[in-house]
Write a protein that holds these residues in place. Structure first.
Motif: not given
Length: 119
Positions: A14, A19, A26
């Motif tokens: 990630s 996003s 996060q």
């Protein structure tokens, strides 16, 4: 359509992706409070040193706050004393003028009693 485009890299974790939802924070790994001694990165001495520094800072801040409060209190008292002194001077002046007026009125009446002054 036979042109060669470089492949799009896929993020393995990630860390590489962003996003599309800015209000979502996060996610991070859970912070465990009970770690095994071998895995605990901080020693007891380090924690105590950090706590004592924080306590010293708090004490210093409290002292500074008290000094500031004492200074404002002192200023307030000085201002109050000045107001009281000014009020007292004003009252004394009014009393003096009032007594002066009474005395002049008394003298006028006294002068009117004598035969030498004509009205």
């Amino acid at each position: 359509m036979d042109q060669h485009h470089p492949p799009i890299p896929i993020a393995s974790s990630s860390n590489g992706r962003v996003s599309g939802k800015p209000w979502k924070c996060q996610k991070a790994a859970t912070a465990r409070s009970h770690l095994q001694p071998a895995l605990n990165p901080r020693s007891f001495g380090d924690r105590m040193e950090k706590a004592s520094k924080a306590q010293a800072i708090k004490k210093l801040q409290a002292e500074l706050r008290e000094e500031k409060q004492a200074e404002t209190q002192r200023r307030r008292e000085v201002t109050l004393e000045r107001k009281k002194a000014a009020e007292e001077r004003k009252r004394a002046e009014e009393l003096k003028t009032q007594l002066g007026a009474r005395k002049t009125a008394r003298l006028r009446r006294k002068a009117g009693r004598s035969k030498k002054v004509a009205h």
